[in-house]
Scaffold this active site. Structure first.
Site, PDB file in Angstrom:
ATOM      1  N   ARG A  26      12.279   5.769   3.091  1.00  0.00           N
ATOM      2  CA  ARG A  26      13.738   5.655   3.128  1.00  0.00           C
ATOM      3  C   ARG A  26      14.390   6.942   3.614  1.00  0.00           C
ATOM      4  O   ARG A  26      15.332   6.911   4.409  1.00  0.00           O
ATOM      5  CB  ARG A  26      14.243   5.272   1.731  1.00  0.00           C
ATOM      6  CG  ARG A  26      13.842   3.848   1.334  1.00  0.00           C
ATOM      7  CD  ARG A  26      13.819   3.644  -0.171  1.00  0.00           C
ATOM      8  NE  ARG A  26      13.622   2.245  -0.551  1.00  0.00           N
ATOM      9  CZ  ARG A  26      12.437   1.622  -0.555  1.00  0.00           C
ATOM     10  NH1 ARG A  26      11.343   2.278  -0.179  1.00  0.00           N
ATOM     11  NH2 ARG A  26      12.344   0.357  -0.912  1.00  0.00           N
ATOM     12  N   SER A 169      12.041  -7.180  -7.895  1.00  0.00           N
ATOM     13  CA  SER A 169      11.782  -5.795  -7.454  1.00  0.00           C
ATOM     14  C   SER A 169      13.070  -5.033  -7.170  1.00  0.00           C
ATOM     15  O   SER A 169      13.148  -4.240  -6.223  1.00  0.00           O
ATOM     16  CB  SER A 169      10.864  -5.771  -6.224  1.00  0.00           C
ATOM     17  OG  SER A 169       9.603  -6.305  -6.522  1.00  0.00           O
ATOM     18  N   ASP A 282       3.402  -3.276  -8.326  1.00  0.00           N
ATOM     19  CA  ASP A 282       2.371  -2.318  -7.913  1.00  0.00           C
ATOM     20  C   ASP A 282       1.639  -1.694  -9.087  1.00  0.00           C
ATOM     21  O   ASP A 282       0.580  -1.077  -8.913  1.00  0.00           O
ATOM     22  CB  ASP A 282       2.993  -1.221  -7.039  1.00  0.00           C
ATOM     23  CG  ASP A 282       3.442  -1.744  -5.689  1.00  0.00           C
ATOM     24  OD1 ASP A 282       2.974  -2.826  -5.296  1.00  0.00           O
ATOM     25  OD2 ASP A 282       4.265  -1.087  -5.034  1.00  0.00           O
TER      26      ASP A 282
END
Length: 358
Positions: A26, A169, A282
């Site tokens: 990002r 998420s 994850d």
């Protein structure tokens, strides 16, 4: 094909968390849109190579953008390139060729972008992205939402990202909003989704990438299982969803101690727990391993999207745990680990790496 040999050990000491790959993706894109500034540190992974490579290709006005095997790069950069009005072809390799960017097939053409392809790479785009309302399913992948937020801030008019289903998420989108804010761009969260005002400018700055909670989780879990481990370089106010590993380990009954920039976990007598992994997919592999050393049952749920990663991560985790002697029941959206069984050495499949555990 590589082999790694491991032996029983007691982990003791300090380790510095490596930089967050998610944050680096990002920040690199924000820095590119700002027109300058540095982003450090960055781990030398193929995912980072993909994002840096695509950015450099755009700077050189290349027509082919290679995402290698990074789904984040692909889904982030398609709308960003469209916002810049570039006519480019996205390509990739390996497992990325079976991962889709299909949400953009119907979404972007409504806003002046032409797409050639079936949703899988190679995929060619042309036309200048226009502002407006973008209806997106929140339960497909948060990566689409991140890609749109990054792109829409570059446009002149205001835009809205409207969620048609509840988001999964969400912490990953929270991280996007936070890092965009660091670069001076405001994203407003609302009851319908997100509002992005047009005409904003990303500011140039030298950005320090925070430590990665996802990778720190493996060291912290190792401390709880059989060690005394302190992981430094962590931001306790981080927007990373995987910071939740602290609460998960506490739920197992682990001895967890948090300081301003570090977490220490010591070998503990643990018990089973219920873990909803909807926002922390994850973490499922290391949570599952930890659960195998906890007395009683651990139920991991809400992780059905793991079946559509580079491999079916639910199936692969269950398979390897069973090879080690753990008793595991696979479910549609996760697994049930019947912990406390004596584990044994085994040859494990790494789904890219052959791993031998002794």
């Amino acid at each position: 094909m590589s082999n790694v040999f491991l032996q029983n050990s007691f982990l003791k000491g300090d380790v510095t968390a490596p930089p967050s790959k998610s944050a680096a993706h990002r920040a690199l894109i924000c820095s590119f849109l700002a027109g300058g500034g540095t982003v450090n540190p960055i781990i030398p992974s193929k995912d980072m190579q993909a994002t840096v490579g695509v950015i450099n290709a755009l700077k050189k006005n290349n027509s082919t953008l290679n995402c290698i095997e990074s789904g984040s790069t692909m889904r982030f950069m398609i709308p960003v390139a469209a916002a810049l009005g570039r006519s480019v072809t996205f390509v990739g390799q390996g497992s990325l060729l079976s991962r889709t960017a299909g949400e953009y097939l119907t979404l972007l053409p409504k806003h002046n972008v032409n797409i050639e392809g079936n949703g899988y790479l190679p995929l060619t785009i042309s036309g200048q992205l226009k502002n407006g309302s973008f209806e997106v399913a929140g339960d497909v992948s948060s990566q689409y939402i991140t890609g749109l937020l990054l792109a829409l801030a570059c446009l002149e008019g205001d835009s809205a990202v409207i969620l048609t289903t509840p988001m999964q998420s969400k912490p990953y989108v929270d991280m996007t909003v936070k890092i965009m804010g660091d670069y001076g761009v405001e994203v407003c969260e609302s009851d319908f989704g997100y509002l992005v005002h047009g005409g904003q400018q990303f500011k140039k700055l030298d950005y320090t990438v925070e430590g990665d909670w996802s990778q720190a989780a493996f060291f912290l879990a190792a401390g709880a299982i059989n060690g005394d481990v302190c992981v430094t370089g962590l931001d306790m106010s981080s927007a990373q969803g995987d910071k939740a590993i602290v609460d998960v380990l506490k739920a197992f009954g682990a001895d967890v101690r948090c300081n301003e920039n570090s977490v220490t976990v010591k070998k503990s007598k643990m018990h089973g727990a219920a873990v909803n992994a909807e926002n922390i997919p994850d973490l499922v592999p290391i949570i599952a391993v930890t659960a195998a050393f906890a007395q009683g049952d651990t139920v991991i749920s809400g992780a059905e999207r793991l079946r559509y990663k580079e491999s079916d991560r639910i199936e692969s985790v269950v398979s390897n745990l069973r090879a080690l002697g753990a008793e595991v029941t696979e479910t549609e959206d996760g697994m049930i680990i019947h912990g406390g069984k004596q584990l044994k050495g085994a040859r494990l499949k790494g789904f890219n790496l052959s791993l031998i555990h002794i």
